[in-house]
Design a protein around this motif. Structure first.
Motif, PDB file in Angstrom:
ATOM      1  N   PRO A  16       2.245   5.050   3.442  1.00  7.97           N
ATOM      2  CA  PRO A  16       3.076   6.156   2.952  1.00  7.97           C
ATOM      3  C   PRO A  16       2.412   7.525   3.130  1.00  7.97           C
ATOM      4  O   PRO A  16       1.268   7.727   2.715  1.00  7.97           O
ATOM      5  N   GLU A  17       3.132   8.432   3.771  1.00  7.69           N
ATOM      6  CA  GLU A  17       2.594   9.767   4.012  1.00  7.69           C
ATOM      7  C   GLU A  17       2.339  10.506   2.714  1.00  7.69           C
ATOM      8  O   GLU A  17       1.380  11.273   2.608  1.00  7.69           O
ATOM      9  N   ARG A  18       3.195  10.309   1.720  1.00  2.00           N
ATOM     10  CA  ARG A  18       2.977  10.973   0.421  1.00  2.00           C
ATOM     11  C   ARG A  18       1.601  10.607  -0.144  1.00  2.00           C
ATOM     12  O   ARG A  18       0.915  11.447  -0.713  1.00  2.00           O
ATOM     13  N   LEU A  19       1.235   9.354   0.016  1.00  2.00           N
ATOM     14  CA  LEU A  19      -0.036   8.888  -0.521  1.00  2.00           C
ATOM     15  C   LEU A  19      -1.198   9.375   0.332  1.00  2.00           C
ATOM     16  O   LEU A  19      -2.273   9.695  -0.185  1.00  2.00           O
ATOM     17  N   ARG A  20      -0.972   9.443   1.625  1.00  2.00           N
ATOM     18  CA  ARG A  20      -2.025   9.896   2.534  1.00  2.00           C
ATOM     19  C   ARG A  20      -2.446  11.328   2.240  1.00  2.00           C
ATOM     20  O   ARG A  20      -3.591  11.712   2.487  1.00  2.00           O
ATOM     21  N   ASN A  46       8.979  -4.099   2.806  1.00  2.00           N
ATOM     22  CA  ASN A  46       8.453  -2.863   3.373  1.00  2.00           C
ATOM     23  C   ASN A  46       9.322  -1.702   2.892  1.00  2.00           C
ATOM     24  O   ASN A  46      10.421  -1.499   3.409  1.00  2.00           O
ATOM     25  N   LEU A  47       8.860  -0.990   1.908  1.00  2.00           N
ATOM     26  CA  LEU A  47       9.669   0.096   1.340  1.00  2.00           C
ATOM     27  C   LEU A  47       9.360   1.416   2.046  1.00  2.00           C
ATOM     28  O   LEU A  47       8.194   1.799   2.166  1.00  2.00           O
ATOM     29  N   PRO A  48      10.388   2.128   2.492  1.00  2.00           N
ATOM     30  CA  PRO A  48      10.171   3.444   3.110  1.00  2.00           C
ATOM     31  C   PRO A  48      10.001   4.521   2.035  1.00  2.00           C
ATOM     32  O   PRO A  48      10.907   5.322   1.780  1.00  2.00           O
ATOM     33  N   PHE A  49       8.845   4.544   1.403  1.00  2.00           N
ATOM     34  CA  PHE A  49       8.626   5.431   0.260  1.00  2.00           C
ATOM     35  C   PHE A  49       8.929   6.891   0.586  1.00  2.00           C
ATOM     36  O   PHE A  49       9.503   7.612  -0.238  1.00  2.00           O
ATOM     37  N   ASP A  50       8.545   7.313   1.772  1.00  2.00           N
ATOM     38  CA  ASP A  50       8.693   8.728   2.120  1.00  2.00           C
ATOM     39  C   ASP A  50      10.153   9.151   2.272  1.00  2.00           C
ATOM     40  O   ASP A  50      10.453  10.335   2.260  1.00  2.00           O
ATOM     41  N   GLU A  51      11.050   8.184   2.414  1.00  2.00           N
ATOM     42  CA  GLU A  51      12.460   8.496   2.605  1.00  2.00           C
ATOM     43  C   GLU A  51      13.280   8.319   1.328  1.00  2.00           C
ATOM     44  O   GLU A  51      14.468   8.626   1.322  1.00  2.00           O
ATOM     45  N   ARG A  58      21.452   4.622  -9.596  1.00  2.00           N
ATOM     46  CA  ARG A  58      21.659   5.789  -8.736  1.00  2.00           C
ATOM     47  C   ARG A  58      20.959   5.633  -7.378  1.00  2.00           C
ATOM     48  O   ARG A  58      21.144   6.470  -6.495  1.00  2.00           O
ATOM     49  N   GLY A  59      20.156   4.586  -7.200  1.00  2.00           N
ATOM     50  CA  GLY A  59      19.509   4.364  -5.910  1.00  2.00           C
ATOM     51  C   GLY A  59      18.069   4.813  -5.831  1.00  2.00           C
ATOM     52  O   GLY A  59      17.470   4.775  -4.747  1.00  2.00           O
ATOM     53  N   ALA A  60      17.471   5.232  -6.944  1.00  2.00           N
ATOM     54  CA  ALA A  60      16.062   5.620  -6.946  1.00  2.00           C
ATOM     55  C   ALA A  60      15.179   4.377  -7.028  1.00  2.00           C
ATOM     56  O   ALA A  60      15.591   3.334  -7.527  1.00  2.00           O
ATOM     57  N   VAL A  61      13.954   4.504  -6.520  1.00  2.00           N
ATOM     58  CA  VAL A  61      12.954   3.442  -6.624  1.00  2.00           C
ATOM     59  C   VAL A  61      12.110   3.697  -7.870  1.00  2.00           C
ATOM     60  O   VAL A  61      11.615   4.809  -8.069  1.00  2.00           O
ATOM     61  N   VAL A  81      12.443  -8.137  -4.857  1.00  2.00           N
ATOM     62  CA  VAL A  81      13.343  -6.975  -4.883  1.00  2.00           C
ATOM     63  C   VAL A  81      12.618  -5.680  -4.542  1.00  2.00           C
ATOM     64  O   VAL A  81      13.247  -4.624  -4.482  1.00  2.00           O
ATOM     65  N   GLY A  82      11.336  -5.745  -4.332  1.00  2.00           N
ATOM     66  CA  GLY A  82      10.554  -4.548  -4.051  1.00  2.00           C
ATOM     67  C   GLY A  82       9.173  -4.912  -3.564  1.00  2.00           C
ATOM     68  O   GLY A  82       9.010  -5.763  -2.680  1.00  2.00           O
ATOM     69  N   THR A  83       8.155  -4.320  -4.170  1.00  2.00           N
ATOM     70  CA  THR A  83       6.794  -4.464  -3.650  1.00  2.00           C
ATOM     71  C   THR A  83       5.755  -4.463  -4.752  1.00  2.00           C
ATOM     72  O   THR A  83       5.838  -3.668  -5.689  1.00  2.00           O
TER      73      THR A  83
END
Length: 410
Positions: free
Chosen positions: A86-90, A105-110, A140-143, A193-195
């Motif tokens: 994840p770029e946010r984490l990087r 594989n969650l697309p955290f940045d998106e 609402r679709g948030a992780v 359901v996630g990670t």
């Protein structure tokens, strides 16, 4: 030799500090370059003597064992150089050089990712707010990102899962080390359901000092962090301050004045460090502009309802027609009836097999293994998931009963 082994060797040096492995690799041009360097080069870097000594030990037994454990446990390893990292984490200070990952594989940045943190000894109010928040964020679709501790963490995660949401749990030990035991269900269900994410290799015991280190990952993955209930001296406030240092948004539920369990969250609000929230909508309104395609619309906010209500012209009541005659259906009392065609995307193949096998009976897991032919681990995971979603009920004696009767369409 695989580059991954060099990363495993580097991150398992006992005295290496958070973020130091990534920084060393960047200075020398990669984990392999750190490995092949000698004592003189380590001394030029000004490293502590203990770490220099550890870096001079080049054995690969431990990295090879970690790779074997990860293969056996179906755990993936991401390095900071991987595209999937994840770029946010990087971009945070002291990013983890490695992530051990189990699940999707969650697309955290998106995605709109919201960290939910709070007390392990939360009050009924705190548990209620955490559950409401997890549910509404998921709808609402948030992780939802959190730990797995009992209290606020577990309440938010379980509620998000029941709402059909995507969740991520960041652990303070190895992914295969269940702690606390009361959260064993989350270790089974979250990867479905996630990670599950950890900075620590399999087999690592959960230690108290791991949590402040772990918390930077929760906030680092998130756009914002919501503090539900916390005292002044708590890990929740450490996470909130870390989030502020990472330029993340911080939100907090207000608590009763004078209540020690709410003094931390109240203090965040009082200092202007956190936005006061009463619901998930107060959080998501901050991200609707940038992430409109990723968020589902929510119910009208209270002010919008009031404004719309003031503009509407009252209509005369419609005349009542005859009451509809209830149709006779072959449902058991207190149960819903459904067919495969109506539930195409609702259940996995394993869950459908279990529901069909149960029918109107009460069965134990062993019975279901025998009837479905599924592996015991798969049956247990599906039972946990279906129970958390309210599809099954667990009865005394470890019996399970379906609350929905799923049958083939005639």
């Amino acid at each position: 030799m695989s580059v991954l082994k060099y990363w495993l060797w580097l991150t398992t040096r006992p005295s290496i500090r958070p973020g130091e492995a990534a920084a060393l690799a960047e200075r020398l041009g990669g984990a392999e370059q750190v490995y092949v360097a000698d004592r003189a080069e380590y001394e030029l870097l000004g490293l502590p003597s203990k770490l220099r000594e550890e870096l001079c030990h080049k054995e690969m037994d431990w990295p090879e064992r970690i790779l074997e454990d990860c293969a056996r446990l179906n755990i993936r390893i991401l390095t900071i150089q991987d595209a999937a990292y994840p770029e946010r984490l990087r971009q945070i200070d002291a990013p983890p050089a490695l992530l051990y990952v189990k699940g999707k594989n969650l697309p955290f940045d998106e995605r709109v990712v919201i960290g939910v943190v709070g007390s392990r000894r939360a009050s009924p109010y705190g548990i209620e707010k955490a559950a409401e928040l997890g549910r509404d964020l998921a709808r609402r679709g948030a992780v939802v990102v959190s730990g797995v501790a009992q209290g606020v963490d577990a309440a938010a995660l379980r509620s998000a899962i029941r709402a059909g949401g995507t969740v991520c749990s960041v652990l303070g030990g190895g992914i295969d080390v269940v702690y606390p035991s009361s959260s064993a269900d989350l270790y089974r269900v979250v990867p479905q359901v996630g990670t599950l994410i950890s900075e620590y290799p399999p087999g690592t015991a959960t230690e108290g000092w791991h949590y402040p280190i772990r918390n930077r990952i929760i906030s680092g993955l998130s756009l914002g962090v919501a503090a539900v209930e916390a005292s002044v001296k708590s890990g929740t406030l450490i996470t909130a301050r870390t989030a502020l240092d990472q330029n993340r948004d911080v939100f907090a539920f207000p608590g009763l004045a004078g209540n020690p369990g709410s003094q931390g969250t109240n203090l965040l609000i009082q200092r202007g460090e956190a936005k006061l929230i009463q619901s998930a909508a107060d959080i998501l309104v901050e991200y609707e502009g940038l992430y409109s395609a990723r968020l589902r619309p929510g119910p009208p906010r209270k002010r919008e309802k009031e404004e719309r209500g003031a503009q509407e012209i009252p209509q005369p009541p419609r005349p009542k027609g005859p009451e509809p005659v209830p149709k006779a259906v072959d449902n058991s009392e207190g149960r819903a009836y459904s067919t495969f065609q109506e539930q195409t995307g609702e259940f996995t193949a394993e869950e459908k097999a279990i529901l069909l096998a149960l029918g109107e009976e009460r069965l134990r897991p062993d019975d279901l293994v025998e009837r479905t032919g599924l592996p015991a681990s798969g049956v247990l995971a599906s039972l946990t998931m279906l129970t958390m979603r309210g599809i099954l009920a667990q009865r005394p004696g470890n019996f399970f009963e379906a609350l929905i009767l799923l049958r083939e369409k005639d």
